[in-house]
Design a protein around this motif. Structure first.
Motif, PDB file in Angstrom:
ATOM      1  N   VAL A  22       0.737  -1.106   0.078  1.00 12.79           N
ATOM      2  CA  VAL A  22      -0.025  -0.027   0.153  1.00 12.79           C
ATOM      3  C   VAL A  22       1.060   1.100  -0.261  1.00 12.79           C
ATOM      4  CG1 VAL A  22      -1.635   1.366   1.110  1.00 12.79           C
ATOM      5  CG2 VAL A  22      -1.958  -1.326   1.320  1.00 12.79           C
ATOM      6  N   ALA A  23       0.717   2.171  -0.841  1.00 13.76           N
ATOM      7  CA  ALA A  23       1.587   3.230  -0.941  1.00 13.76           C
ATOM      8  C   ALA A  23       1.187   4.395  -0.211  1.00 13.76           C
ATOM      9  CB  ALA A  23       1.322   4.056  -2.355  1.00 13.76           C
ATOM     10  N   VAL A  24       1.915   4.915   1.083  1.00 16.36           N
ATOM     11  CA  VAL A  24       1.875   5.907   1.591  1.00 16.36           C
ATOM     12  C   VAL A  24       2.346   7.049   1.471  1.00 16.36           C
ATOM     13  CG1 VAL A  24       1.697   6.566   4.346  1.00 16.36           C
ATOM     14  CG2 VAL A  24       1.136   4.171   3.576  1.00 16.36           C
ATOM     15  N   VAL A  25       1.817   8.076   0.735  1.00 19.49           N
ATOM     16  CA  VAL A  25       2.636   9.300   0.378  1.00 19.49           C
ATOM     17  C   VAL A  25       1.877  10.374   1.109  1.00 19.49           C
ATOM     18  CG1 VAL A  25       3.609  10.452  -1.541  1.00 19.49           C
ATOM     19  CG2 VAL A  25       2.850   8.213  -1.952  1.00 19.49           C
ATOM     20  N   ARG A 186      -8.265   3.743   5.930  1.00 19.51           N
ATOM     21  CA  ARG A 186      -8.500   2.753   4.682  1.00 19.51           C
ATOM     22  C   ARG A 186      -7.342   1.753   4.586  1.00 19.51           C
ATOM     23  NH1 ARG A 186      -6.701   1.285   0.353  1.00 19.51           N
ATOM     24  NH2 ARG A 186      -4.940   2.808   0.243  1.00 19.51           N
ATOM     25  N   GLN A 187      -6.039   2.312   5.028  1.00 19.52           N
ATOM     26  CA  GLN A 187      -4.803   1.430   4.913  1.00 19.52           C
ATOM     27  C   GLN A 187      -4.928   0.653   6.306  1.00 19.52           C
ATOM     28  OE1 GLN A 187      -1.240   3.178   4.250  1.00 19.52           O
ATOM     29  NE2 GLN A 187      -2.134   4.941   2.986  1.00 19.52           N
ATOM     30  N   GLN A 188      -5.322   0.952   7.371  1.00 20.57           N
ATOM     31  CA  GLN A 188      -5.274  -0.077   8.462  1.00 20.57           C
ATOM     32  C   GLN A 188      -6.569  -0.952   8.057  1.00 20.57           C
ATOM     33  OE1 GLN A 188      -6.532   3.031  11.197  1.00 20.57           O
ATOM     34  NE2 GLN A 188      -4.534   3.004  12.331  1.00 20.57           N
ATOM     35  N   ALA A 189      -7.725  -0.681   7.389  1.00 25.42           N
ATOM     36  CA  ALA A 189      -8.473  -1.806   7.332  1.00 25.42           C
ATOM     37  C   ALA A 189      -7.926  -2.884   6.390  1.00 25.42           C
ATOM     38  CB  ALA A 189      -9.892  -1.121   6.742  1.00 25.42           C
TER      39      ALA A 189
END
Length: 353
Positions: A22-25, A186-189
């Protein structure tokens, strides 16, 4: 269930696709920056099911490695969102202060509005002056009042513009923090879903296969050193407190996002241990890797933080004799292993500088 060269086990798409990152920018933002939260890339199509148990073990190990990286990305995003929220709070405070400064001019503006216009006052000076000298004196006074009024209005204009700019910056900062928080959730889910799939796949492995996966991800478990001996070798009382707290957690479960007291992930354990020494560490191995001072592998001391991956995705606490204590990986308890692993990235000394 066959284990003699082929397998009939069913493997999740998370493992077969090796869980695309997952990209975290979410870069630490200024109060006026626009939200930057691009969507995560789509996962590649799932390959064919593994043909052998060895293939299955390899895929689970690869998925576990990538989950660890995703876990760290989420923690880094949490740190960034917290920074964004702090920026938003500061921007809002600045906007409130600017508005208060603007409001302070209200009584003076009201007095000007209620006074006579300068041109009308000049006419009155001509009509009511008892002498030429009196007229000149009244007009000089009126010129001074007019000059003061113009200066006041200029100050009000600047204050009004400052308040408007501050409010715009505060609104932008609040919007960015809100967008960052939504993306983080959203990323945590997403990670929670992948963790569940990974753990289900891991449970399908035999005990020997599970041990091989764990060793591949986090190194072989070693006998825990004597806590008393480690504490005695600590360079300071602070370091001793952190080491004692970390070693006391051996055997506790690995819990995604865990910060204790009964379950931890890697940076959760280091944060928990260092808190016993009165030091607050961010819940992110990447953020922790920027703290303190760099330490060469040959100069490691008990209590130093050791990091893995590029970019960093894992952290442990050095306990001496080439060993570290760390929250290892998904499904595995806190344990002591060798610090010498293939993706060793360096160490930092936060205590005892």
């Amino acid at each position: 269930m066959q284990r003699n060269g082929t397998t009939s086990r069913r493997w999740s798409g998370a493992t077969l696709a090796v869980a695309a990152a997952v990209a975290v920018v979410l870069s630490p933002a200024t109060a006026t920056a626009a939200p930057t939260t691009p969507p995560a890339p789509a996962a590649p199509p799932a390959p064919a099911p593994p043909a052998t148990a060895a293939d299955a073990s390899r895929l689970v190990a690869e998925a576990g490695q990538q989950l660890t990286a995703l876990d760290e990305q989420v923690h880094a995003a949490q740190v960034t969102v917290a920074e964004q929220q702090q920026l938003a709070a500061v921007a809002a405070q600045t906007a409130d202060q600017a508005q208060t400064a603007l409001d302070a001019y209200a009584p003076q503006l009201a007095a000007i509005a209620q006074g006579a216009h300068t041109t009308q006052s000049r006419m009155a000076a001509f009509l009511t002056g008892s002498s030429a000298e009196d007229v000149v004196q009244q007009m000089t006074t009126l010129d001074l009042i007019a000059s003061h009024t113009e200066g006041l209005l200029a100050e009000v204009s600047i204050a009004e513009r400052t308040a408007q700019e501050a409010r715009t910056a505060a609104d932008a900062a609040a919007a960015q923090a809100t967008a960052g928080l939504a993306e983080l959730e959203r990323q945590q889910a997403e990670v929670r879903s992948r963790v569940a799939a990974y753990e289900a796949d891991f449970d399908r492995l035999t005990a020997a296969e599970q041990a091989a996966v764990t060793t591949r991800l986090a190194g072989p478990s070693l006998a825990a050193p004597s806590t008393a001996a480690v504490v005695a070798a600590a360079p300071s009382d602070q370091v001793a407190a952190a080491l004692e707290k970390a070693l006391a957690q051996i055997g506790d479960a690995y819990v995604w996002g865990g910060t204790g007291p009964d379950g931890f992930d890697c940076s959760g354990l280091t944060s928990f241990a260092y808190a016993a020494a009165g030091v607050a560490l961010p819940h992110s191995s990447r953020a922790q890797s920027r703290m303190g001072v760099a330490v060469d592998r040959s100069a490691l001391q008990p209590g130093d933080l050791v990091f893995f991956g590029s970019p960093v995705y894992h952290v442990g606490i050095y306990v001496g004799d080439g060993k570290m204590v760390h929250a290892r990986t998904f499904g595995q308890p806190v344990a002591v292993t060798s610090v010498d692993q293939g993706d060793y990235a360096g160490a930092r000394r936060v205590l005892g500088q």
